[in-house]
Design an enzyme around this catalytic site. Structure first.
Site, mmCIF file in Angstrom:
data_model
loop_
_atom_site.group_PDB
_atom_site.id
_atom_site.type_symbol
_atom_site.label_atom_id
_atom_site.label_comp_id
_atom_site.label_asym_id
_atom_site.label_seq_id
_atom_site.Cartn_x
_atom_site.Cartn_y
_atom_site.Cartn_z
ATOM 1 N N ASP A 1 0.870 -1.165 0.000
ATOM 2 C CA ASP A 1 0.000 0.000 0.000
ATOM 3 C C ASP A 1 0.908 1.217 0.000
ATOM 4 O O ASP A 1 2.035 1.180 0.490
ATOM 5 C CB ASP A 1 -0.913 -0.015 1.226
ATOM 6 N N CYS B 1 -13.604 -26.722 11.365
ATOM 7 C CA CYS B 1 -12.351 -26.180 10.826
ATOM 8 C C CYS B 1 -11.257 -27.244 10.872
ATOM 9 O O CYS B 1 -11.102 -27.944 11.871
ATOM 10 C CB CYS B 1 -11.926 -24.957 11.627
ATOM 11 N N ASP C 1 -8.390 -6.858 1.293
ATOM 12 C CA ASP C 1 -7.365 -6.949 2.322
ATOM 13 C C ASP C 1 -7.987 -6.350 3.553
ATOM 14 O O ASP C 1 -8.825 -5.456 3.465
ATOM 15 C CB ASP C 1 -6.104 -6.155 1.936
ATOM 16 N N CYS D 1 -7.331 -25.905 15.388
ATOM 17 C CA CYS D 1 -8.594 -26.567 15.727
ATOM 18 C C CYS D 1 -8.410 -28.078 15.891
ATOM 19 O O CYS D 1 -9.147 -28.727 16.631
ATOM 20 C CB CYS D 1 -9.652 -26.259 14.678
ATOM 21 N N HIS E 1 -5.449 -19.524 13.254
ATOM 22 C CA HIS E 1 -6.820 -19.973 12.975
ATOM 23 C C HIS E 1 -7.599 -18.970 12.130
ATOM 24 O O HIS E 1 -8.235 -19.331 11.149
ATOM 25 C CB HIS E 1 -7.597 -20.238 14.275
ATOM 26 N N CYS F 1 -7.977 -26.623 10.542
ATOM 27 C CA CYS F 1 -6.655 -26.035 10.753
ATOM 28 C C CYS F 1 -5.906 -26.700 11.900
ATOM 29 O O CYS F 1 -6.494 -27.359 12.751
ATOM 30 C CB CYS F 1 -6.749 -24.516 10.960
#
Length: 388
Positions: free
Chosen positions: A92, A326, A285, A331, A357, A328
């Site tokens: 940015d 989830c 974003d 998790c 997560h 991940c």
RNA sequence: GGGCAGUUAGCCAAGCGGUCAACGGCGGCAGACUGUAAAUCUGCUCUCUCUGAGUUCGGGGGUUCGAAUCCCUCACUGCCCA
């Protein structure tokens, strides 16, 4: 090879699935960029980002210019080498800092809370550029459109943004218009500088115009016709989601299909990502997934509002995972009770695991949206996920 | 046995005659966060029939119009002398 290609256009909405060709590989859209302002996604290694499947990291020109300076980053092989990330990076321009250093946070500004704790460090804003007082050592710095592009050239991101003035919500239409026109002139200066540097980076122009349809239209027309690879929608979108949605809708309406559209800063709530995609946004974003994680607000498909405050007392003894749907690492291996305890105990691992997560959750949420678009079942996905 | 210092809300800790239900900090409870000056910020945190009332500052007694603040006494804690 064109920078952007649409693979599938949704029939009912403006949603689309596409591919962006960057210097560091293909990006499948729609997707969300994970914010790593200071060349680091707080608390997470790039190996972990890779493991999660994060497509792009967004870093910031202003912050990196002040510290450690673009020279050392360039010497390290650009941001990719410096932070050891070989996938695409978006930088940015510092335009948001013209807003945030002058007005405070988005929420404070929109809700009119003012800025009680932070001293304003935007000293001057003029046609030439913005003068900041460094929050690190008080030194003064002039950021011009040219300088922003030069710095971003040294930083070496795949996608870079033109310097703009991110117009606040609480300003008059007259100011918004004046500001927008200056942003347009800055856009031309950025394009010139970009050409001068013979940069292969993909330059994104930024549409301003606040919440005013005629100004958004004027800005969209101006920005869309310039020679840029992509287009960002920036500035104040409105005071609530309805107005934000409307502002984005009318803007994407006028852009056309040849360039990828990035919605700056939005994507903290899953519903924002959905209406954004349906409005034709290709990339997002947002700092919220990572910041919220550090503050204990975690995405959870089981919760009514799709998030839970892990530090709430009811999770102290809850041995189930954050989200049983989830897959991940967090998790699969840790309980709500453990994470709740870690954050309360102020243990670093707590913010790390929560961040992991939340990133995993949004990134995969976007993948599911993309898949749904490709399979013509975006509406069904939405209905199913939010249990309409 | 004697001397000195201390005992304040869950914890630490200010206050040393009225403006004290009592500064702070921690802990606790909740909320916020959308191109990151954010491991941050904001409330609330004695009790109640709660824009008012009632009980608090180791226990008991006293002085005073009025005490967490002054006096007496008891208990406990710490240090010092025997």
């Amino acid at each position: 090879m064109s920078f952007f290609k649409i693979e599938k256009q949704d029939k009912k909405t403006k949603a689309r699935a596409g591919v962006i060709n960057t210097l560091h590989g293909e990006l499948k859209t729609p997707m969300i960029m994970i914010v790593g302002t200071k060349a680091t996604v707080k608390g997470i290694t790039t190996a972990q980002l890779d493991e999660i499947g994060v497509p792009v990291v967004l870093a910031n020109t202003y912050h990196l210019y002040l510290n450690p300076g673009q020279k050392i980053i360039k010497k390290a092989g650009g941001l990719h080498g410096f932070m050891n990330w070989d996938k695409p990076i978006f930088t940015d321009s510092g335009g948001f800092q013209i807003f945030s250093m002058g007005h405070g946070t988005v929420a404070d500004e929109i809700k009119g809370r003012g800025n009680r704790h932070k001293q304003k460090t935007l000293l001057k804003l003029s046609e030439e550029g913005a003068v900041f007082k460094s929050y690190l050592d008080g030194s003064e710095h002039l950021l011009t459109p040219e300088k922003s592009i030069q710095i971003q050239h040294d930083l070496g991101a795949d996608m870079i943004a033109v310097l703009d003035e991110c117009t606040p919500f609480h300003v008059s239409k007259r100011y918004t218009e004046k500001s927008m026109k200056m942003t347009h002139r800055w856009l031309l200066r950025c394009i010139d500088e970009h050409k001068k540097l013979k940069s292969k980076q993909a330059l994104y122009g930024i549409i301003q115009g606040g919440v005013y349809p005629d100004l958004r239209k004027a800005s969209t027309e101006f920005v869309a016709k310039q020679e840029t690879a992509g287009i960002c929608i920036g500035g104040s979108l409105g005071k609530n989601k309805t107005q934000m949605n409307a502002t984005v809708q009318m803007t994407t309406e006028m852009i056309g299909a040849s360039k990828p559209i990035h919605l700056l800063g939005i994507g903290g709530d899953l519903e924002d990502l959905v209406w954004g995609v349906e409005a034709g946004i290709d990339t997002f974003d947002c700092v919220a997934p990572t910041r919220n994680a550090r503050h204990g607000t975690l995405f959870c498909s089981e919760a009514k509002n799709k998030k839970l405050q892990i530090t709430n007392s009811r999770f102290r003894t809850d041995l189930s995972p954050i989200d049983k749907n989830c897959s991940c690492y967090v998790c699969k291996n840790f309980s709500r009770a453990y994470l709740s305890y870690l954050l309360r105990a102020n243990e670093m691992l707590g913010t790390q695991l929560c961040t992991y997560h939340n990133i995993h959750f949004v990134v995969n949420f976007m993948k599911k949206i993309r898949q749904a678009i490709l399979e013509d079942r975006l509406y069904e996905f939405k209905k199913d996920f939010f249990s309409y």
